[in-house]
Design a protein around this motif. Structure first.
Motif, PDB file in Angstrom:
ATOM      1  N   ASP A   1       0.848  -1.206   0.000  1.00 35.01           N
ATOM      2  CA  ASP A   1       0.000   0.000   0.000  1.00 35.01           C
ATOM      3  C   ASP A   1       0.874   1.243   0.000  1.00 35.01           C
TER       4      ASP A   1
ATOM      5  N   THR B   1       2.446   1.842  -3.370  1.00 34.22           N
ATOM      6  CA  THR B   1       1.437   2.337  -4.320  1.00 34.22           C
ATOM      7  C   THR B   1       1.168   3.822  -4.068  1.00 34.22           C
ATOM      8  N   ARG B   2       1.012   4.173  -2.785  1.00 27.77           N
ATOM      9  CA  ARG B   2       0.739   5.584  -2.433  1.00 27.77           C
ATOM     10  C   ARG B   2       1.870   6.487  -2.906  1.00 27.77           C
TER      11      ARG B   2
ATOM     12  N   ARG C   1       3.947   6.029  -5.349  1.00 28.71           N
ATOM     13  CA  ARG C   1       3.882   6.200  -6.809  1.00 28.71           C
ATOM     14  C   ARG C   1       2.806   7.223  -7.168  1.00 28.71           C
ATOM     15  N   GLN C   2       1.638   7.070  -6.477  1.00 24.95           N
ATOM     16  CA  GLN C   2       0.535   7.988  -6.795  1.00 24.95           C
ATOM     17  C   GLN C   2       0.908   9.430  -6.449  1.00 24.95           C
ATOM     18  N   ALA C   3       1.752   9.561  -5.412  1.00 25.65           N
ATOM     19  CA  ALA C   3       2.155  10.911  -5.000  1.00 25.65           C
ATOM     20  C   ALA C   3       3.202  11.489  -5.952  1.00 25.65           C
TER      21      ALA C   3
ATOM     22  N   HIS D   1      -0.565  11.895   2.824  1.00 21.75           N
ATOM     23  CA  HIS D   1      -2.029  11.958   2.805  1.00 21.75           C
ATOM     24  C   HIS D   1      -2.663  11.878   4.174  1.00 21.75           C
TER      25      HIS D   1
ATOM     26  N   LYS E   1       5.592  17.452  -5.058  1.00 15.36           N
ATOM     27  CA  LYS E   1       6.332  17.044  -6.258  1.00 15.36           C
ATOM     28  C   LYS E   1       7.402  18.072  -6.669  1.00 15.36           C
TER      29      LYS E   1
END
Ligand code: ADP
Length: 747
Positions: free
Chosen positions: A244, A247-248, A250-252, A391, A453
């Motif tokens: 998890d 994945t987070r 990468r999404q960030a 998050h 980012k």
């Protein structure tokens, strides 16, 4: 410093001291060996090398050999140990120790310095305790005479912890850790770039059986996304949590994913966590290719870092001076560093305490484990957890805005500090505002909000993406600066930089009553290669510049190896001799010229006499002087080189090297990255508290004895020599005495 170099000279004639390295090798052991032997010679004592660890003591004969001054030449920059190391089983037996004691007495040695891990130092303590009985037994067996027994009733000894595990309770860095982190940094930076190009996941295994320090530092210095260490075994279901998290991340916006696994990582049930298992879990969970890299012995090898040369040199000097000058026989101690100070811990308690951590891990008492690891470990772990759990800020979001600004000369680590401040600020619910081009840009209103980012690529890069200037605003510019801060609704300011930043903060402090926009909390974070800043013993960036100086010295040494040469190398540092002195100490320079110690015709004359004699009588073929750029207005690097050349009368060629601005442009070292992380974390916590309590003080964050603290700008500046822009009483200046004792062959 406990013993003054000048008082030591010739004070220990007739005494003998042995040095040995035992157990696993570590970079920096050679620096310690060299310091022990040369300090002994400086004091008039006789140094002996005990070869292959405790085995040499048992073997006797060639296992224990007298050391000459030249034996220290050329080993400072080499990894491993010049006198060998061994895991000697026989020494753990009574018989082995009896033979060892006999051989030492035979040579008249009753002082001993051991450089090794906790096993080796435990052995030393046991040997010390057994010594009186061993001497009695040797006398009864007629192996030594009563006179010999009476001459050596006790063994005086000291330990230096050489271990890349960094697990000595009560000190902050053991010998070899910093160099291991350099190797890890290089590997992690390389992995990050390839991982990012291919959107790949990497699992990296880092050494550390019972101590996760290297893995934690690696994860923080190299952008790890998930960490598995022995001190904090993961909760049940960690496999899913890890997937998890990746994945987070990468999404960030993270392109790469890196999982860092310490060699000794285990589950809560005590089952080892292997990199293969981690790979399988990720391949299944994320359905993507995973590569495993096991760094292994690379971490123990290679050239020692600057820290692993000057620190063991200082420790070796202190330990030897202590053993040679003590009049009463004291219990043995281990010498280590806590920040800028040498600490001496009793072997009898320090080693069992260090070893107890392994037991606590086995027993599952993880909270106690972290207590033993100390505040730095805890705070780094806290930052890592905070940075890798995004998050969770939504609930904390505030409308408060924190400005980040650079000021002063460019230095490695400015980007690291700015990105850490941004990430941590966002994570704590603040809006983070990047100010471009220092106070000039601020006056012109050039600022923008930074998101996660924006700063992703900065953390490990040299330079300052926000821009920096060495312009201290004058009072007339404060109006525009204040208006800009008001217009942008900035609630607090973090100034990341050097002297200009502190000078500006001081000016703001004096003038702010007339400017409402300036009446906000301000914290200064020290970043400067000169290491000349208020409120701290180390500035971020100084370590990177120092390593660059030492690498340059190494190259100069190689370039001169075929000729008889005198070299004068010039470092930066403006009016602070930090880089020149510590660079000279770590690079094995014979002489350093510092702004803090005036150069005179007389002192240069003495140097020339020494150099000539040394080339004529001692077979010297290389002489190295390191000169700070502002050491003297008139005795410039060229002038000194001309003098040496003219007076040398053809004995040698003279060359100069001005290292120049590359010192500012290097990549931050692991130590810089970790310091930047700790200081910015503290700075963000501080401004957040001050915003909450409406406290508009201007504070300087810094480190002393490896603890983070804050000083009011007024008080911090009061400890400075403002004209020279440096501390009045720098902690490192007494190390000139150490350099003078070690780098000058006996007359
Ligand atoms: P490290 O010093 O790196 O922890 P070890 O634990 O293997 O490595 O110890 C290195 C050496 O120190 C051993 O091989 C042995 O010679 C010596 N040693 C370790 N423990 C003892 C002890 N209790 N008594 C005597 N000697 C010891």
């Amino acid at each position: 410093m406990h013993v003054k170099a000048e008082e030591l000279r010739g004070s220990a004639t007739g005494k003998s001291i042995g040095v040995l390295t035992s157990g696993g090798d570590a970079q920096g052991m050679n620096a310690a060996i060299r310091a022990v032997m040369r300090t002994a010679l400086f004091a008039g004592a006789t140094p002996y090398a005990i070869r292959e660890g405790y085995q040499g003591m048992i073997d006797g004969g060639d296992g224990i050999t007298q050391l000459a001054w030249e034996d220290g030449s050329g080993i400072l920059g080499k990894g491993g140990t010049a006198i060998g190391t061994f895991r000697c089983k026989e020494f753990t037996t009574r018989e082995g120790q009896l033979t060892a004691a006999g051989n030492l007495v035979e040579k008249g040695i009753d002082r001993l310095i051991v450089i090794g891990g906790d096993g080796s130092l435990a052995g030393l303590n046991e040997f010390h305790e057994n010594w009186p009985d061993l001497i009695t037994e040797l006398t009864e067996q007629n192996k030594i005479t009563t006179d010999q027994a009476n001459a050596h009733p006790r063994l005086m000894c000291a330990g230096l912890m050489g271990s890349i595990d960094n697990d000595l309770v009560g000190t902050d860095m053991t010998i070899g850790v910093d160099s291991a982190l350099h190797r890890i940094r290089d590997a992690m930076d390389a992995i990050s770039s390839t991982a990012a190009s291919h959107q790949r996941c990497f699992v990296v295994e880092i050494m550390g059986r019972n101590c996760g320090y290297l893995a934690l530092a690696a994860a923080l210095c190299g952008g790890g996304d998930y960490l598995l260490i022995p001190e904090v075994p993961p909760e049940d279901g960690w496999e899913q949590a890890m997937c998890d998290q990746l994945t987070r991340s990468r999404q960030a916006g993270h392109k790469d994913s890196i999982v860092v696994v310490a060699e000794g990582a285990k589950t809560r049930d005590g089952e080892p966590i292997t990199t293969d298992h981690v790979r399988e879990v990720i391949e299944e969970g994320l359905n993507e290719e995973v590569r495993v890299t096991i760094l292994g012995h690379v971490q123990r090898g290679g050239t020692p870092s600057a820290y692993d040369r000057w620190a063991p040199t200082w420790l070796g000097f202190e330990a030897t001076a202590h053993l040679l000058t003590s009049t009463d026989i004291q219990p043995p101690e281990v010498f280590g560093l806590r920040g800028e100070q040498i600490v001496r811990l009793p072997l009898a308690t320090a080693i069992p305490e260090t070893r107890s951590v392994t037991t606590l891990i086995k027993e599952g008492q993880y909270d106690h484990v972290l207590d033993k690891r100390g505040t730095e470990y805890r705070s780094l772990l806290g930052v890592f957890n905070e940075l890798t759990t995004p998050h969770r800020t939504e609930s904390k979001k505030t409308d408060k805005r924190i400005g980040i600004i650079h000021a002063g000369a460019l230095a490695p680590g400015m980007n690291t500090a700015a990105s850490m401040a941004t990430w941590l600020g966002i994570s704590r619910g603040f809006q983070m505002i990047g100010i471009n081009d220092s106070f000039v840009g601020l006056a012109e209103g050039r600022l923008q909000e930074l998101v996660w980012k924006d700063v992703d690529g900065w953390a490990y890069e040299a330079g300052a993406a926000l821009g920096t200037r060495r312009h201290t605003p004058v009072v007339e510019e404060l109006y525009a600066i204040s208006r800009s801060l008001e217009t942008a609704k900035i609630d607090a300011l973090v100034i990341i930089g050097g002297w200009t930043g502190y000078q500006t903060a001081s000016l703001i402090d004096a003038e702010r009553s007339r400017y409402p926009g300036l009446q906000i909390p301000i914290v200064c974070v020290p970043v400067a290669i000169d290491n000349n800043l208020p409120g701290t013993v180390m500035a971020v960036g100084a370590d990177a510049a120092l390593n660059h100086v030492v690498e340059s010295i190494d190259q100069v040494r190689m370039s001169a190896s075929a000729n008889r040469r005198c070299f004068v190398i010039e470092t930066m540092g403006r009016n602070s001799g930090f880089l020149a002195l510590l660079g000279g100490l770590a690079g094995g320079a014979e002489q350093v010229y510092l702004p803090e110690k005036p150069i005179t015709m007389e002192s240069l004359g003495q140097d020339i006499t020494w150099i000539k004699k040394s080339f004529d009588d001692n077979g010297r073929s290389f002489f190295l002087a390191v000169r700070n750029e502002n050491a003297s207005k008139n005795y410039t690097t060229d002038t000194i080189a001309h003098l040496l050349d003219e007076e040398g009368g053809g004995r040698y060629d003279t060359r100069t090297l001005i290292i120049g601005h590359t010192q500012q442009g290097v990549t931050p070292t692991p130590a810089d990255r970790l310091l930047a992380t700790r200081l910015t974390e503290a700075a963000i916590t501080q401004v957040a508290n001050q915003i909450n309590t409406h406290d508009t003080s201007i504070m300087c964050v810094g480190t002393s004895r490896n603890a983070i603290g804050f000083t009011h700008i007024d008080q911090a500046m009061a400890a400075m020599d403002n004209d020279a822009q440096r501390p009045q009483d720098p902690w490192w200046l007494p190390l000139k005495g150490v350099l003078d004792s070690l780098n000058r062959e006996p007359a």
